[in-house]
Design an enzyme around this catalytic site. Structure first.
Site, PDB file in Angstrom:
ATOM      1  N   ASP A  28     -30.780  53.189  71.385  1.00  0.00           N
ATOM      2  CA  ASP A  28     -30.806  54.601  70.994  1.00  0.00           C
ATOM      3  C   ASP A  28     -32.227  55.149  71.033  1.00  0.00           C
ATOM      4  O   ASP A  28     -33.004  54.971  70.097  1.00  0.00           O
ATOM      5  CB  ASP A  28     -30.212  54.765  69.588  1.00  0.00           C
ATOM      6  CG  ASP A  28     -30.003  56.227  69.219  1.00  0.00           C
ATOM      7  OD1 ASP A  28     -30.552  57.112  69.912  1.00  0.00           O
ATOM      8  OD2 ASP A  28     -29.296  56.484  68.226  1.00  0.00           O
TER       9      ASP A  28
ATOM     10  N   GLY B 216     -28.971  56.077  61.875  1.00  0.00           N
ATOM     11  CA  GLY B 216     -27.850  55.809  60.998  1.00  0.00           C
ATOM     12  C   GLY B 216     -27.229  54.455  61.279  1.00  0.00           C
ATOM     13  O   GLY B 216     -26.810  53.732  60.368  1.00  0.00           O
TER      14      GLY B 216
END
Length: 286
Positions: free
Chosen positions: A190, A213
């Site tokens: 990510d 997250g």
């Protein structure tokens, strides 16, 4: 039924091919903080394969969340600036191998249109399989697109989340994150600049980059690993969590845990700011 609803429900992507090695396995474990104490043998088993005394490398169960990074049911044409992660639910069918060639089958399970100016929740599933076609893990992701509701989808009610026991926690643990943790975790796939670029984070409304997250999700897996699972990755059958607020790298995450048979309930917070970052967490051990 609206055309937009039917378009989203029809998204499917079968047979996506991926491969990983022990390098990615160890990087993920380090990215969620395992190995912070280089003399802790239980944690070293996830980040070091052993030399003088060989030992098999262990794979963190939630490595499944990055094993096929980039897989998905297809382009949803959403306002990405307004999209946030809502929930992750991973079912583990068998322990993940240390290295593998895998396939990912992705599809949309359901679309919950909240209405105009209220957004839409899209739930999609990815099934990871080994070279024999056997299931390794099933990942269910809930994506909340705040800028895309009101297209006339059916009026559906989302399932209730896992209920946390009302009694005091059976265990409470503190897990410290590193100031550079997001910079390491982003190497698992990510590369969203919200987690690494101070200028971008400020434009997004945050004083500094926030932790992924999914890194916090992995940290909660680590919390169950070091308590009720005794670092046995093969004991995990399911790991579920809802995201409620971001963590800033360097903060301490406090996990409250409740044990009821083989079900571990959990929530996580950052006490220094008085915020809950993970709600309605559930791990099933077996």
């Amino acid at each position: 039924m609206s055309a937009r609803y039917e378009e989203l429900k029809a998204l499917k992507n079968i047979g996506q091919k991926y491969a990983y090695t022990d390098r990615e396995v160890m990087l993920y474990a380090y990215g969620i903080g395992l190995g912070a104490d280089p003399m802790d043998e239980k944690e070293l088993a996830f980040v070091n394969e052993g030399t003088l005394t060989p030992r098999p490398l262990k794979v963190v169960p939630t490595f499944a969340s990055v094993a096929a990074w980039g897989s998905g049911p297809g382009e949803m044409n959403l306002n990405r600036v307004m999209v946030v992660d809502g929930e992750r639910d991973i079912t583990f069918h068998q322990p993940l191998p240390v290295a593998a060639h895998i396939t990912a089958d992705s599809s949309v399970l359901e679309v919950y249109d909240k209405g105009k100016d209220k957004g839409v929740v899209i739930v999609h599933q990815t099934v990871l399989k080994n070279e024999k076609g056997e299931k390794l893990a099933t990942l269910v992701a809930s994506r909340f697109a705040r800028g895309d509701g009101g297209f006339g989808g059916p009026s559906l009610t989302q399932p209730d989340p896992h209920k946390i026991p009302s009694r005091a926690p059976d265990k409470t643990i503190d897990i410290t994150t590193r100031p550079d943790q997001a910079l390491v975790y982003r190497l698992c796939g990510d590369r969203n600049p919200l987690h690494s670029d101070p200028e971008f984070a400020k434009k997004a409304g945050f004083p500094r980059p926030i932790l992924h997250g999914m890194c916090t999700y992995g940290i909660t897996c680590r919390g169950v690993l070091q308590t009720y699972a005794d670092y046995d990755a093969s004991a995990f059958r399911q790991h579920v969590a809802r995201f409620s607020s971001p963590v800033y790298p360097g903060e301490t995450v406090t996990m409250d845990l409740w044990k009821d048979g083989n079900v571990i309930s959990f929530e996580a917070k950052v006490k220094s700011r008085g915020v809950t970052v993970i709600k309605n967490g559930k791990t099933v051990l077996g």
